[in-house]
Scaffold this motif. Structure first.
Motif, PDB file in Angstrom:
ATOM      1  N   SER A 186      70.994  94.552  57.717  1.00  0.00           N
ATOM      2  CA  SER A 186      70.786  95.818  59.086  1.00  0.00           C
ATOM      3  C   SER A 186      72.210  96.360  59.356  1.00  0.00           C
ATOM      4  N   HIS A 187      72.178  97.459  59.868  1.00  0.00           N
ATOM      5  CA  HIS A 187      73.380  97.949  60.378  1.00  0.00           C
ATOM      6  C   HIS A 187      73.227  98.857  61.692  1.00  0.00           C
ATOM      7  N   PRO A 188      72.836  98.266  62.877  1.00  0.00           N
ATOM      8  CA  PRO A 188      72.685  98.995  64.059  1.00  0.00           C
ATOM      9  C   PRO A 188      74.044  99.523  64.651  1.00  0.00           C
ATOM     10  N   ASN A 189      75.315  98.746  64.282  1.00  0.00           N
ATOM     11  CA  ASN A 189      76.524  99.112  64.768  1.00  0.00           C
ATOM     12  C   ASN A 189      77.597  98.448  63.899  1.00  0.00           C
ATOM     13  N   ASP A 190      78.699  98.651  64.050  1.00  0.00           N
ATOM     14  CA  ASP A 190      80.078  97.946  63.524  1.00  0.00           C
ATOM     15  C   ASP A 190      80.557  96.819  64.145  1.00  0.00           C
ATOM     16  N   GLN A 191      79.862  96.047  65.017  1.00  0.00           N
ATOM     17  CA  GLN A 191      80.505  94.932  65.867  1.00  0.00           C
ATOM     18  C   GLN A 191      79.849  93.495  65.505  1.00  0.00           C
ATOM     19  N   PRO A 192      80.665  92.507  65.340  1.00  0.00           N
ATOM     20  CA  PRO A 192      80.313  91.007  64.940  1.00  0.00           C
ATOM     21  C   PRO A 192      79.368  90.570  65.831  1.00  0.00           C
ATOM     22  N   SER A 193      78.789  89.220  65.463  1.00  0.00           N
ATOM     23  CA  SER A 193      77.941  88.633  66.176  1.00  0.00           C
ATOM     24  C   SER A 193      78.571  87.207  66.120  1.00  0.00           C
ATOM     25  N   TYR A 194      78.235  86.289  66.902  1.00  0.00           N
ATOM     26  CA  TYR A 194      78.529  84.868  66.997  1.00  0.00           C
ATOM     27  C   TYR A 194      77.812  83.729  67.206  1.00  0.00           C
ATOM     28  N   GLY A 195      77.996  82.393  66.919  1.00  0.00           N
ATOM     29  CA  GLY A 195      77.075  81.292  67.200  1.00  0.00           C
ATOM     30  C   GLY A 195      77.587  80.008  66.821  1.00  0.00           C
ATOM     31  N   GLY A 196      77.077  79.014  67.049  1.00  0.00           N
ATOM     32  CA  GLY A 196      77.408  77.790  66.876  1.00  0.00           C
ATOM     33  C   GLY A 196      76.259  76.713  66.505  1.00  0.00           C
ATOM     34  N   GLN A 197      76.550  75.566  66.182  1.00  0.00           N
ATOM     35  CA  GLN A 197      75.492  74.563  65.943  1.00  0.00           C
ATOM     36  C   GLN A 197      76.223  73.402  65.757  1.00  0.00           C
ATOM     37  N   TRP A 198      75.291  72.489  66.508  1.00  0.00           N
ATOM     38  CA  TRP A 198      75.641  70.969  66.429  1.00  0.00           C
ATOM     39  C   TRP A 198      74.483  70.036  65.717  1.00  0.00           C
ATOM     40  N   ALA A 199      74.743  69.124  64.913  1.00  0.00           N
ATOM     41  CA  ALA A 199      73.676  68.387  64.398  1.00  0.00           C
ATOM     42  C   ALA A 199      73.953  67.024  64.591  1.00  0.00           C
ATOM     43  N   TYR A 200      73.185  66.083  64.987  1.00  0.00           N
ATOM     44  CA  TYR A 200      73.315  64.729  65.378  1.00  0.00           C
ATOM     45  C   TYR A 200      72.360  63.760  64.705  1.00  0.00           C
ATOM     46  N   LYS A 201      72.772  62.944  63.783  1.00  0.00           N
ATOM     47  CA  LYS A 201      71.922  61.906  63.031  1.00  0.00           C
ATOM     48  C   LYS A 201      71.864  60.845  64.063  1.00  0.00           C
ATOM     49  N   ALA A 202      70.782  60.845  64.867  1.00  0.00           N
ATOM     50  CA  ALA A 202      70.513  59.584  65.787  1.00  0.00           C
ATOM     51  C   ALA A 202      70.258  58.479  65.161  1.00  0.00           C
ATOM     52  N   THR A 203      69.671  58.367  64.039  1.00  0.00           N
ATOM     53  CA  THR A 203      69.278  57.062  63.191  1.00  0.00           C
ATOM     54  C   THR A 203      69.316  57.806  61.720  1.00  0.00           C
ATOM     55  N   PRO A 204      69.522  56.942  60.824  1.00  0.00           N
ATOM     56  CA  PRO A 204      69.411  57.046  59.314  1.00  0.00           C
ATOM     57  C   PRO A 204      68.030  58.149  59.130  1.00  0.00           C
ATOM     58  N   GLN A 205      66.962  57.961  59.731  1.00  0.00           N
ATOM     59  CA  GLN A 205      65.883  58.898  59.495  1.00  0.00           C
ATOM     60  C   GLN A 205      65.713  60.124  60.657  1.00  0.00           C
ATOM     61  N   LEU A 206      66.629  60.086  61.776  1.00  0.00           N
ATOM     62  CA  LEU A 206      66.169  60.999  62.785  1.00  0.00           C
ATOM     63  C   LEU A 206      67.186  61.885  62.874  1.00  0.00           C
ATOM     64  N   THR A 207      67.306  63.374  62.640  1.00  0.00           N
ATOM     65  CA  THR A 207      68.315  64.337  62.936  1.00  0.00           C
ATOM     66  C   THR A 207      67.898  65.303  63.902  1.00  0.00           C
ATOM     67  N   LEU A 208      68.596  65.467  64.842  1.00  0.00           N
ATOM     68  CA  LEU A 208      68.598  66.609  65.862  1.00  0.00           C
ATOM     69  C   LEU A 208      69.626  67.744  65.558  1.00  0.00           C
ATOM     70  N   THR A 209      69.139  69.117  65.744  1.00  0.00           N
ATOM     71  CA  THR A 209      69.983  70.320  65.520  1.00  0.00           C
ATOM     72  C   THR A 209      69.790  71.275  66.407  1.00  0.00           C
ATOM     73  N   GLN A 210      70.749  71.766  66.910  1.00  0.00           N
ATOM     74  CA  GLN A 210      70.557  73.328  67.734  1.00  0.00           C
ATOM     75  C   GLN A 210      71.512  74.174  67.226  1.00  0.00           C
ATOM     76  N   THR A 211      71.145  75.550  67.049  1.00  0.00           N
ATOM     77  CA  THR A 211      72.035  76.565  66.583  1.00  0.00           C
ATOM     78  C   THR A 211      71.726  77.594  67.622  1.00  0.00           C
ATOM     79  N   VAL A 212      72.957  78.348  68.201  1.00  0.00           N
ATOM     80  CA  VAL A 212      72.679  79.473  69.140  1.00  0.00           C
ATOM     81  C   VAL A 212      73.255  80.669  68.556  1.00  0.00           C
ATOM     82  N   TYR A 213      72.746  81.890  68.985  1.00  0.00           N
ATOM     83  CA  TYR A 213      73.437  83.072  68.424  1.00  0.00           C
ATOM     84  C   TYR A 213      73.499  83.999  69.426  1.00  0.00           C
TER      85      TYR A 213
END
Length: 408
Positions: free
Chosen positions: A224-251
């Motif tokens: 898509s090309h609504p404009n010529d400006q960039p966008s930004y974001g970040g993510q963290w992923a935490y492996k609480a246990t060998p089976q359980l993973t929590l992830t959040q991404t923001v944009y």
């Protein structure tokens, strides 16, 4: 949790000084780099750190073919699933995806990486656009690029991985490719968040359990090309246990012609996954918002969706999966229609491995209900010439055949 919406107005002013067309030119430069990158190049994703390897072990190549037949008892004359981008052709044989790729991993002994692939099929046609958005020049050609990126594992602390080009999206649990998911059809939040991103991302393992990443991309959807400006974001992923993973991404970024900060789009994706030997459970919840610049009063649009995925490896080649979900597009900004959707998808899978190949057969039933001012699915018949009638409910029964070839 929602992304913070309180940003200084100077940020919006600074962004409007960015050179026009910069990211469009960057696209072609990075694509060229993937074609001429030296033999030490490879790909790094947001997944766990690469396993040390040398020589030919670093190189991978493969192919993938996805064909399906979706039976829709509503029998719409246009054979289409309204407001959807994937598995959208019904009551006909559909070659939904074909791709071929080459990839080289990055390691401490060979720090450059690359990935390049090409693709085609019905699922490659509309996966990188929201309804009504202007497209980048050459979009009909660029949609055939599976991925095209270069990466570098920098000797910083535990290893900083920098990837530039077209890479797998950091937002979402499901893939554009059915072979990577437990169900054949994708969820509503998957089809309305980016499957790929174009720009730069950096990933760093802070500890053995916590990994953080940041990215700068050309927009919410890379074609898509609504404009010529960039966008930004970040993510963290935490492996609480060998089976359980929590992830959040923001944009956050401008996804309209008017790039003022008050019209930026903000989006947050949350994932909880528990993965055992034979059982997998994952829950996703997304929320997004933006003020609409070209509507009277600049109303605030909201979108929200969530699902729970459960997969059980029964025995041998057999597996079962189920995914209940909901999706609310209050202003029709993401799907193009003001609607609230409920859906349940059930899948039976049978897998046939042979040497370097896997053939996966999936038999699936799916029920969707779409209500609201713009809700509904296509059905046989017209309410007036050229306008198909709609129904709030849709049942689908489908057979998907997935063939993959991956080098060892």
């Amino acid at each position: 949790m929602k992304p913070a919406l309180l940003l200084h107005n100077d940020v919006g002013s600074a962004m409007e000084t960015a050179p026009a067309g910069f990211l469009r030119r960057l696209w072609w430069v990075l694509l060229l780099c993937t074609l001429v990158v030296p033999a030490h190049a490879g790909e790094i994703s947001i997944a766990p750190d690469p396993i040390p390897a040398t020589g030919t072990d670093l190189w991978h190549y493969g192919a993938y073919l996805d064909v399906g037949y979706v039976v829709n008892p509503n029998f719409p004359e246009n054979h289409l699933w309204r407001n959807r981008a994937t598995a959208a052709r019904h009551n006909e044989f559909a070659p939904n995806m074909a791709l071929a790729y080459v990839r080289k991993d990055a390691t401490e002994s060979s720090r450059w990486g690359m990935e390049l692939g090409v693709q085609g099929g019905y699922d490659s046609e509309r996966f990188a656009f929201l309804q009504g958005e202007r497209e980048v020049g050459g979009a009909d050609t660029l949609r055939h690029i599976h991925r095209a990126n270069v990466s570098y594992l920098a000797p910083v602390g535990k290893g900083l991985t920098i990837t530039a080009g077209l890479f797998n999206s950091l937002i979402g649990y499901e893939s554009l490719y059915a072979k990577d998911n437990v169900n054949y059809t994708r969820s509503w939040i998957a089809d309305n968040t980016p499957y790929m991103m174009f720009g730069v991302n950096a990933k760093y393992p802070v500890t053995d359990k916590l990994t953080v990443a940041g990215f700068i991309v050309n927009g919410y959807y890379h074609l898509s090309h609504p404009n010529d400006q960039p966008s930004y974001g970040g993510q963290w992923a935490y492996k609480a246990t060998p089976q359980l993973t929590l992830t959040q991404t923001v944009y956050g970024g401008p996804d309209q012609t008017n790039t003022a900060l008050q019209f930026w789009r903000f989006y947050a994706n949350h994932i909880v996954e528990w993965k055992g030997e034979n059982l997998t459970f994952a829950a996703s919840y997304d929320i997004g918002t933006e003020n609409i610049a070209d509507r009277p009063g600049n109303p605030r649009a909201f979108v929200m969706g969530g699902n729970v995925v459960a997969r059980w490896h029964v025995t041998g080649p057999w597996a079962l999966a189920v995914r209940p979900e909901f999706y609310w597009d209050r202003n029709g900004r993401w799907t193009g229609s003001e609607q609230f959707v409920k859906a349940v998808t059930s899948t039976i899978e049978y897998r046939i491995p042979y040497k370097w190949t896997n053939t996966t057969l999936r038999l699936e039933h799916r029920w969707d209900e779409s209500t609201g001012a713009g809700g509904g699915f296509f059905r046989r018949g017209e309410i007036q010439p050229g306008v198909l009638s709609l129904t709030p409910n849709q049942h689908l029964v489908l057979l998907g055949i997935l063939w993959t070839f991956d080098s060892p």
